[in-house]
Design an enzyme around this catalytic site. Structure first.
Site, PDB file in Angstrom:
ATOM      1  N   LYS A 129       2.332  -3.270   7.290  1.00 16.63           N
ATOM      2  CA  LYS A 129       2.601  -3.453   5.850  1.00 16.63           C
ATOM      3  C   LYS A 129       4.031  -3.014   5.532  1.00 16.63           C
ATOM      4  O   LYS A 129       4.733  -3.658   4.739  1.00 16.63           O
ATOM      5  CB  LYS A 129       1.600  -2.663   4.996  1.00 16.63           C
ATOM      6  CG  LYS A 129       0.183  -3.183   5.024  1.00 16.63           C
ATOM      7  CD  LYS A 129       0.008  -4.584   4.440  1.00 16.63           C
ATOM      8  CE  LYS A 129       0.196  -4.641   2.945  1.00 16.63           C
ATOM      9  NZ  LYS A 129      -0.125  -6.002   2.409  1.00 16.63           N
ATOM     10  N   TYR A 177      -1.758  -0.508  10.997  1.00 17.28           N
ATOM     11  CA  TYR A 177      -1.887  -1.179   9.691  1.00 17.28           C
ATOM     12  C   TYR A 177      -0.695  -0.846   8.798  1.00 17.28           C
ATOM     13  O   TYR A 177      -0.018  -1.752   8.287  1.00 17.28           O
ATOM     14  CB  TYR A 177      -3.194  -0.754   8.993  1.00 17.28           C
ATOM     15  CG  TYR A 177      -3.229  -1.095   7.509  1.00 17.28           C
ATOM     16  CD1 TYR A 177      -3.218  -2.424   7.080  1.00 17.28           C
ATOM     17  CD2 TYR A 177      -3.259  -0.089   6.532  1.00 17.28           C
ATOM     18  CE1 TYR A 177      -3.232  -2.740   5.718  1.00 17.28           C
ATOM     19  CE2 TYR A 177      -3.273  -0.400   5.170  1.00 17.28           C
ATOM     20  CZ  TYR A 177      -3.262  -1.720   4.769  1.00 17.28           C
ATOM     21  OH  TYR A 177      -3.268  -2.042   3.428  1.00 17.28           O
ATOM     22  N   THR A 197       0.821  -1.207   0.000  1.00 15.26           N
ATOM     23  CA  THR A 197       0.000   0.000   0.000  1.00 15.26           C
ATOM     24  C   THR A 197       0.858   1.261   0.000  1.00 15.26           C
ATOM     25  O   THR A 197       2.008   1.236   0.455  1.00 15.26           O
ATOM     26  CB  THR A 197      -0.898  -0.014   1.261  1.00 15.26           C
ATOM     27  OG1 THR A 197      -1.462   1.276   1.450  1.00 15.26           O
ATOM     28  CG2 THR A 197      -0.106  -0.353   2.516  1.00 15.26           C
ATOM     29  N   ASP A 198       0.264   2.360  -0.459  1.00 14.20           N
ATOM     30  CA  ASP A 198       0.973   3.650  -0.394  1.00 14.20           C
ATOM     31  C   ASP A 198       1.043   4.168   1.049  1.00 14.20           C
ATOM     32  O   ASP A 198       1.785   5.108   1.339  1.00 14.20           O
ATOM     33  CB  ASP A 198       0.297   4.692  -1.302  1.00 14.20           C
ATOM     34  CG  ASP A 198      -1.152   5.010  -0.937  1.00 14.20           C
ATOM     35  OD1 ASP A 198      -1.705   4.360  -0.029  1.00 14.20           O
ATOM     36  OD2 ASP A 198      -1.733   5.920  -1.565  1.00 14.20           O
ATOM     37  N   GLU A 199       0.261   3.552   1.953  1.00 12.87           N
ATOM     38  CA  GLU A 199       0.208   4.079   3.326  1.00 12.87           C
ATOM     39  C   GLU A 199       1.539   3.905   4.061  1.00 12.87           C
ATOM     40  O   GLU A 199       1.784   4.553   5.070  1.00 12.87           O
ATOM     41  CB  GLU A 199      -0.947   3.429   4.099  1.00 12.87           C
ATOM     42  CG  GLU A 199      -2.264   3.665   3.373  1.00 12.87           C
ATOM     43  CD  GLU A 199      -3.522   3.316   4.159  1.00 12.87           C
ATOM     44  OE1 GLU A 199      -3.476   3.291   5.392  1.00 12.87           O
ATOM     45  OE2 GLU A 199      -4.549   3.066   3.508  1.00 12.87           O
TER      46      GLU A 199
HETATM   47  P1  NAD Z   1      -9.477  -7.600   2.195  1.00 15.18           P
HETATM   48  O1  NAD Z   1      -9.486  -7.320   3.664  1.00 15.18           O
HETATM   49  O2  NAD Z   1     -10.704  -7.350   1.397  1.00 15.18           O
HETATM   50  O3  NAD Z   1      -9.085  -9.131   1.945  1.00 15.18           O
HETATM   51  C1  NAD Z   1      -8.052  -9.767   2.640  1.00 15.18           C
HETATM   52  C2  NAD Z   1      -8.169 -11.274   2.373  1.00 15.18           C
HETATM   53  O4  NAD Z   1      -7.094 -11.912   3.084  1.00 15.18           O
HETATM   54  C3  NAD Z   1      -9.478 -11.896   2.899  1.00 15.18           C
HETATM   55  O5  NAD Z   1     -10.005 -12.766   1.936  1.00 15.18           O
HETATM   56  C4  NAD Z   1      -9.044 -12.649   4.150  1.00 15.18           C
HETATM   57  O6  NAD Z   1      -9.851 -13.795   4.419  1.00 15.18           O
HETATM   58  C5  NAD Z   1      -7.618 -13.042   3.781  1.00 15.18           C
HETATM   59  N1  NAD Z   1      -6.790 -13.262   4.993  1.00 15.18           N
HETATM   60  C6  NAD Z   1      -6.684 -12.439   6.069  1.00 15.18           C
HETATM   61  N2  NAD Z   1      -5.879 -13.000   6.979  1.00 15.18           N
HETATM   62  C7  NAD Z   1      -5.465 -14.187   6.468  1.00 15.18           C
HETATM   63  C8  NAD Z   1      -4.623 -15.236   6.965  1.00 15.18           C
HETATM   64  N3  NAD Z   1      -4.075 -15.151   8.179  1.00 15.18           N
HETATM   65  N4  NAD Z   1      -4.405 -16.299   6.157  1.00 15.18           N
HETATM   66  C9  NAD Z   1      -4.985 -16.400   4.939  1.00 15.18           C
HETATM   67  N5  NAD Z   1      -5.813 -15.464   4.452  1.00 15.18           N
HETATM   68  C10 NAD Z   1      -6.043 -14.369   5.198  1.00 15.18           C
HETATM   69  O7  NAD Z   1      -8.232  -6.783   1.637  1.00 15.18           O
HETATM   70  P2  NAD Z   1      -8.038  -6.034   0.232  1.00 15.18           P
HETATM   71  O8  NAD Z   1      -8.563  -4.663   0.357  1.00 15.18           O
HETATM   72  O9  NAD Z   1      -8.489  -6.909  -0.855  1.00 15.18           O
HETATM   73  O10 NAD Z   1      -6.441  -5.930   0.203  1.00 15.18           O
HETATM   74  C11 NAD Z   1      -5.651  -6.966  -0.339  1.00 15.18           C
HETATM   75  C12 NAD Z   1      -4.193  -6.572  -0.248  1.00 15.18           C
HETATM   76  O11 NAD Z   1      -3.976  -5.351  -0.960  1.00 15.18           O
HETATM   77  C13 NAD Z   1      -3.710  -6.324   1.185  1.00 15.18           C
HETATM   78  O12 NAD Z   1      -2.417  -6.841   1.299  1.00 15.18           O
HETATM   79  C14 NAD Z   1      -3.721  -4.810   1.305  1.00 15.18           C
HETATM   80  O13 NAD Z   1      -2.758  -4.375   2.229  1.00 15.18           O
HETATM   81  C15 NAD Z   1      -3.364  -4.401  -0.120  1.00 15.18           C
HETATM   82  N6  NAD Z   1      -3.865  -3.071  -0.537  1.00 15.18           N
HETATM   83  C16 NAD Z   1      -5.186  -2.755  -0.381  1.00 15.18           C
HETATM   84  C17 NAD Z   1      -5.641  -1.514  -0.829  1.00 15.18           C
HETATM   85  C18 NAD Z   1      -7.100  -1.127  -0.712  1.00 15.18           C
HETATM   86  O14 NAD Z   1      -7.456   0.012  -1.025  1.00 15.18           O
HETATM   87  N7  NAD Z   1      -8.000  -2.014  -0.328  1.00 15.18           N
HETATM   88  C19 NAD Z   1      -4.754  -0.611  -1.420  1.00 15.18           C
HETATM   89  C20 NAD Z   1      -3.409  -0.985  -1.572  1.00 15.18           C
HETATM   90  C21 NAD Z   1      -2.979  -2.219  -1.137  1.00 15.18           C
HETATM   91  P1  TYD Z   2     -10.646   4.034   4.379  1.00 18.65           P
HETATM   92  O1  TYD Z   2     -11.609   3.576   3.344  1.00 18.65           O
HETATM   93  O2  TYD Z   2     -10.693   3.427   5.734  1.00 18.65           O
HETATM   94  O3  TYD Z   2      -9.193   3.900   3.740  1.00 18.65           O
HETATM   95  P2  TYD Z   2      -7.751   4.408   4.320  1.00 18.65           P
HETATM   96  O4  TYD Z   2      -7.897   4.870   5.698  1.00 18.65           O
HETATM   97  O5  TYD Z   2      -6.957   3.148   4.234  1.00 18.65           O
HETATM   98  O6  TYD Z   2      -7.316   5.478   3.377  1.00 18.65           O
HETATM   99  O7  TYD Z   2     -10.835   5.603   4.572  1.00 18.65           O
HETATM  100  C1  TYD Z   2     -10.691   6.518   3.496  1.00 18.65           C
HETATM  101  C2  TYD Z   2     -10.828   7.918   4.061  1.00 18.65           C
HETATM  102  O8  TYD Z   2     -12.165   8.090   4.564  1.00 18.65           O
HETATM  103  C3  TYD Z   2      -9.911   8.177   5.250  1.00 18.65           C
HETATM  104  O9  TYD Z   2      -9.457   9.534   5.205  1.00 18.65           O
HETATM  105  C4  TYD Z   2     -10.798   7.974   6.453  1.00 18.65           C
HETATM  106  C5  TYD Z   2     -12.157   8.423   5.960  1.00 18.65           C
HETATM  107  N1  TYD Z   2     -13.314   7.739   6.588  1.00 18.65           N
HETATM  108  C6  TYD Z   2     -14.337   8.481   7.186  1.00 18.65           C
HETATM  109  O10 TYD Z   2     -14.317   9.730   7.202  1.00 18.65           O
HETATM  110  N2  TYD Z   2     -15.371   7.805   7.790  1.00 18.65           N
HETATM  111  C7  TYD Z   2     -15.416   6.444   7.822  1.00 18.65           C
HETATM  112  O11 TYD Z   2     -16.379   5.877   8.406  1.00 18.65           O
HETATM  113  C8  TYD Z   2     -14.383   5.699   7.177  1.00 18.65           C
HETATM  114  C9  TYD Z   2     -14.389   4.190   7.183  1.00 18.65           C
HETATM  115  C10 TYD Z   2     -13.346   6.391   6.566  1.00 18.65           C
END
Ligand code: NAD
Ligand code: TYD
Length: 348
Positions: free
Chosen positions: A160, A156, A131-133
């Site tokens: 990561k 988080y 992630t960019d975070e």
């Molecule tokens: P998500 O929470 O929707 O899915 C995570 C999946 O991992 C789930 O299916 C869960 O069952 C599985 N999982 C969790 N713990 C596990 C374990 N101990 N063993 C096996 N499986 C396990 O997450 P997402 O949003 O799809 O993100 C996927 C990846 O992409 C993550 O690594 C996240 O850090 C990265 N990412 C997400 C975003 C975003 O905006 N969602 C952006 C950049 C990077």
């Molecule tokens: P989120 O979807 O949790 O992603 P991230 O924190 O990983 O960027 O949140 C996106 C933005 O929205 C973040 O600035 C937090 C804000 N946010 C709210 O204001 N209210 C909410 O209930 C949630 C879940 C997020």
């Protein structure tokens, strides 16, 4: 023909990656390893679950023995690692769960890959999705590049960042071939309704309040999930070993502006009076350690691999809202039971 292990394939981004690989690479065997936490849902994969080249493995990456056995049995050639605890607010409630899965789980996979590949790394790859975070927060200007220093602020992002460091360290120490991509905020179908966009879609449907943290002037760079999967596919097949690629949407929005856009769109789609969803906006206590702004410079992947986002935000948001409106059963299933407990603890 390759055996490709994809972890976290029942989650939001993982399910889109599985779909793309299963359909696009019929000669590869795609192994989908997921322990099915609250965020994992096999309903996300209904259309491809019975494909000949798809095998689901229910397993926990925290269980080293189980992971080693699966590597020994299936001799995976390449790994795309997405399994993680992924929500910042949950990491504030329970940081150790993030250390276990994101840090120790990743090291378990690295060890299993290293052992299975027996130090002969020809045609092997450990592709880590991050992630960019990890870069922390930006001020009003500037963008995260691949050389921006890591400066994570939430449990988080710290977990990561740590996993990224371990992947890189295995590359340096053991010469394990790896790639890492760091992506901005994704949105689209199948995202669990704890993240901003699906949570707010769900609450608008139910006419519940829309909890905006702080003053709502936090900025995120939004990317449609399918564009992320295309970037992963491209980097995985054509990227350089040992490189990091930043992936982003060139699409920055302050939360409050995005929320107002979503409210207008949903009023139209639901046939409600203009302005009715915006009335649900409620400013609440800020998230602790809330990062002000994220924005990705995706020049490297654009120049080197020719990737750029293909879906505009208006298009992507409209498709996303349509998906949630057409998949009410999915939404109702994932918001029953434990979800309600989390929601009450977080917001009430
Ligand atoms: P998500 O929470 O929707 O899915 C995570 C999946 O991992 C789930 O299916 C869960 O069952 C599985 N999982 C969790 N713990 C596990 C374990 N101990 N063993 C096996 N499986 C396990 O997450 P997402 O949003 O799809 O993100 C996927 C990846 O992409 C993550 O690594 C996240 O850090 C990265 N990412 C997400 C975003 C975003 O905006 N969602 C952006 C950049 C990077
Ligand atoms: P989120 O979807 O949790 O992603 P991230 O924190 O990983 O960027 O949140 C996106 C933005 O929205 C973040 O600035 C937090 C804000 N946010 C709210 O204001 N209210 C909410 O209930 C949630 C879940 C997020």
């Amino acid at each position: 023909m390759k055996n490709i292990l994809i972890t976290g394939g029942a989650g939001f981004i993982g399910s889109h990656v599985i779909r793309l690989f299963v359909i696009k690479y019929p000669n590869d065997q795609i192994f989908n390893l997921d322990t099915l936490t609250y965020a994992g849902n096999l309903e996300n994969l209904k259309d491809v679950e019975n494909a000949n080249n798809h095998t689901f493995l229910k397993a926990d990456i925290n269980n080293a023995e189980e992971i080693n056995k699966l590597f020994a049995k299936y001799k995976f050639d390449k790994v795309i690692h997405l399994a993680a605890e992924s929500h910042v607010d949950r990491s504030i409630i329970d940081p150790l769960a993030f250390v276990r899965t994101n840090v120790i789980g990743t090291v378990n996979l690295l060890n299993a890959a290293k052992e299975c590949w027996k130090d002969d790394f020809t045609d092997k790859l450990f592709y880590h999705v991050s992630t960019d975070e990890v870069y922390g927060t930006l001020g009003e200007t500037g963008l995260f590049t691949e050389t921006t220093s890591y400066d994570p602020n939430s449990p988080y992002s710290a977990s990561k960042a740590s996993s990224d460091h371990f992947v890189r360290a295995y590359g340096e120490t053991y010469k394990l071939p790896y790639m890492i991509s760091n992506c901005s905020n994704n949105y689209g179908p199948n995202q669990f309704p704890e993240k901003l966009i699906p949570l707010f879609i769900h609450n608008i449907v139910k006419e519940k309040s829309l909890p905006v943290y702080g003053d709502g002037k936090y900025t995120r760079d939004w990317l449609y999930v399918v564009d992320h999967t295309v970037a992963i596919d491209l980097a995985f097949h054509e990227g350089k070993i040992g490189e990091t690629y930043n992936i982003g949407g060139f699409n920055e929005w302050q939360n409050i502006d995005l929320i107002k856009l979503l409210c207008e769109l949903m009023d139209k789609k639901l046939g409600r009076e203009t302005g009715s969803s915006a009335k649900l906006i409620t400013y609440i206590k800020d998230r602790p350690g809330h990062d002000k702004r994220y924005a990705i410079d995706a020049t490297k992947i654009n120049k080197e691999l020719g990737w750029k986002p293909s879906v505009t935000f208006e298009e992507g948001l409209s498709k996303t809202v349509d998906w949630y409106l057409e998949n009410e059963t999915w939404l109702n299933n994932v918001t029953s039971g434990a979800y309600q407990k989390y929601y009450d603890k977080q917001y009430l």
